[in-house]
Every structure is written in C-alpha cells, then in structure tokens.
Design an enzyme around this catalytic site. Structure first.
Site, PDB file in Angstrom:
ATOM      1  N   GLY A  20       0.786  -1.215   0.000  1.00 24.42           N
ATOM      2  CA  GLY A  20       0.000   0.000   0.000  1.00 24.42           C
ATOM      3  C   GLY A  20       0.823   1.273   0.000  1.00 24.42           C
ATOM      4  N   VAL A  21       0.365   2.250   0.773  1.00 20.69           N
ATOM      5  CA  VAL A  21       1.008   3.558   0.810  1.00 20.69           C
ATOM      6  C   VAL A  21       2.426   3.459   1.366  1.00 20.69           C
ATOM      7  CG1 VAL A  21       0.872   5.896   1.736  1.00 20.69           C
ATOM      8  CG2 VAL A  21      -1.217   4.721   1.048  1.00 20.69           C
ATOM      9  N   GLY A  22       2.633   2.602   2.360  1.00 23.64           N
ATOM     10  CA  GLY A  22       3.956   2.491   2.967  1.00 23.64           C
ATOM     11  C   GLY A  22       5.015   2.039   1.988  1.00 23.64           C
ATOM     12  N   ARG A  41       5.505  -6.407   9.727  1.00 24.03           N
ATOM     13  CA  ARG A  41       5.524  -7.708  10.404  1.00 24.03           C
ATOM     14  C   ARG A  41       6.035  -8.846   9.529  1.00 24.03           C
ATOM     15  NH1 ARG A  41      -0.366  -8.850  12.075  1.00 24.03           N
ATOM     16  NH2 ARG A  41      -0.666  -7.833  10.055  1.00 24.03           N
ATOM     17  N   ARG A  42       5.729  -8.817   8.224  1.00 20.63           N
ATOM     18  CA  ARG A  42       5.907  -9.994   7.378  1.00 20.63           C
ATOM     19  C   ARG A  42       7.258  -9.962   6.661  1.00 20.63           C
ATOM     20  NH1 ARG A  42       0.706  -9.364   3.787  1.00 20.63           N
ATOM     21  NH2 ARG A  42       1.320  -7.175   4.013  1.00 20.63           N
ATOM     22  N   TYR A 158      -9.657   3.227  17.042  1.00 23.76           N
ATOM     23  CA  TYR A 158      -8.939   3.683  15.851  1.00 23.76           C
ATOM     24  C   TYR A 158      -9.072   5.189  15.662  1.00 23.76           C
ATOM     25  CZ  TYR A 158      -7.611   4.262  10.976  1.00 23.76           C
ATOM     26  OH  TYR A 158      -7.009   4.694   9.812  1.00 23.76           O
TER      27      TYR A 158
END
Length: 271
Positions: A20-22, A41-42, A158
């Site tokens: 995504g944006v990251g 994380r992955r 959130y």
C-alpha cells in the site's frame, strides 16, 4: 534528487512498508536517493519490497520484521537501526482491520491499536528526531485519518488514536520546524490499499479484492501529496472528500459532527 538526499538522508525508516502507501512511500524515497529501512511484520513480503527497490533505485535496504503492537517494538526498531543515520521517518502503520463495535472484540484489540498508533510513533519520533535537530535537517511524516476528526461507530479506538496522531504531528511541527526539521501530518480519507480492499470484499461491498473500492484515492496521489507538501506542514488533507469533511466538521458543533459521522457510517456501511 541529490539535494533531497542531502536534506533528508542518508537513510529513511518507513513503518508499514510491506504494501500500500507504505511501500509506495519507501519506493519514492529510494528514487530520491535515500537508503530505506523497511519495517512491518511480514519478513517475506518485506524482502520482496526491498528487492524491488534495490533493483529499481540501486540504494541500500534493510528489512525489519517487527510487530509494532508488541510492548517492546520501539526498542527493537531502535536497536535494529543503531548503526544507521536516519534522516527521514515515515510512520504509516496502524490500520484497523476489523471496523466493528468496540464491545464486540477483546480489549486487547483496542490496546494493540493504541500501541501501534500512539505509543510507538511517539517513541520513535523521540529517538530519531533528536539527531535531526542536532544536524539541523530531516523529515518526519505521520499518517493520520479523517477518522480522527470526530468520534464515530465501529472505530472507537482507531478514531481516537488517529486524533492523537494528528495533534501529535502538529505539535511536533511547532517544536521542530524552527530547527530545520520538516514534520507533516498527512490526513487520509478512503484510500485504495490492500487492507481496504480486503475489508470491503469481506463486507460484500466490492466483488473482488482486486477491485478498487468506490471513492478511494489512489496510492500514487497520496504519495505525490506527501512530497508536494513536505515543507508545508504541519498538516495536509489528501483528497477532496477528506478536505470537504474537514470543512464540514469545522462548521458545526462537535456534538453535531459526531452525529453526522454516525449517520454517514450507518448509511455507507449498514451498521
């Protein structure tokens, strides 16, 4: 690009860099000449993103597979980058994968959101901003959300955490901007990310996770807005929908703003 690297390099740390944006932010920073440390994380996904960045931009990369909801996440990130000269910090993690009423989930879910969205960005900014101030240069982008404008259903923790992010970035700008460090709170509305596609597909709002959710801003537009407004802090509202929402929120009482958010979410999401 060399001027950008001199102002913000040599390393950028991007939290939430797996997709995504990251990941798009990381790729653009690399294109502008910065080495990038990719945090999410992955491990396998991070390795793929890092390989693509090295191939396209020819910069150095480092992957940090760390769960930002863990109590010692910030400490682990700081230790893993102790040998890097980080001049740019992007905090893009912390989406809410559930979008469900507060009482229907365990308290641990809300606590994880607060840890990811409030505690860790504050801890990382405290660590990485001081060398930036000492050098008189650097940049910090903290991603916020229109969910932080006012309280609404299904995003209790959130929305509150994103309100924190918005005010934190604004306040940090007031302190760091005179020292030559750019701080930007980037406030997003609905954005076409894998997380949003997954959520809307699960809720039956789109027919496939490959489909673009209606009304969602393109990732490339978000990245372009981030770099176009980097020196125009403290806050940038991305896209006409979130800009219109901000104007509406400012024109009514907070009580009416909350009622409007609740009605809009009920009409859109059916709950």
């Amino acid at each position: 690009m060399s001027e950008f690297a001199e102002q913000y390099g040599p390393w950028a740390l991007v939290a939430g860099a797996s997709d995504g944006v990251g990941s798009a932010m990381a790729a653009e920073l690399a294109r502008r000449g910065l080495n990038v440390a990719l945090l999410a994380r992955r491990q396998g996904v991070l390795d793929d993103v890092a390989a693509g960045i090295r191939e396209s931009a020819g910069v150095q990369t480092r992957t940090l597979a760390i769960d930002l909801a863990a109590p010692d996440a910030a400490r682990d990130v700081i230790e893993a980058t102790a040998d890097l000269d980080v001049g740019f910090l992007v905090y893009c993690a912390g989406a809410d994968p559930r979008f469900a009423p507060f009482l229907t989930g365990p308290l641990a879910d809300a606590e994880s959101l607060v840890q990811r969205n409030c505690m860790v960005p504050m801890q990382l900014c405290h660590h990485y901003a001081q060398p930036m101030v000492n050098r008189g240069r650097g940049g910090i982008i903290i991603f916020g959300s229109g969910a932080g404008f006012a309280g609404g259903p299904n995003m209790v923790a959130y929305g509150a955490s994103k309100a924190f992010d918005m005010v934190f970035a604004e306040a940090l700008w007031t302190e760091l901007h005179p020292s030559g460090v750019d701080v930007l709170g980037l406030i997003l509305g609905k954005t076409d990310t894998p997380a949003l596609r997954k959520l809307e597909h699960e809720r039956g709002q789109i027919s496939s996770p490959e489909q673009t959710p209606p009304g969602a801003a393109a990732v490339d537009d978000v990245v372009a807005a981030a770099f176009a407004n980097l020196t125009n802090g403290p806050t940038c509202l991305v896209g006409p929908e979130v800009q219109a929402a901000a104007q509406l929120m400012a024109s009514v009482s907070r009580n009416d703003a909350v009622r409007f958010i609740a009605q809009a979410i009920t009409a859109t999401m059916g709950s």
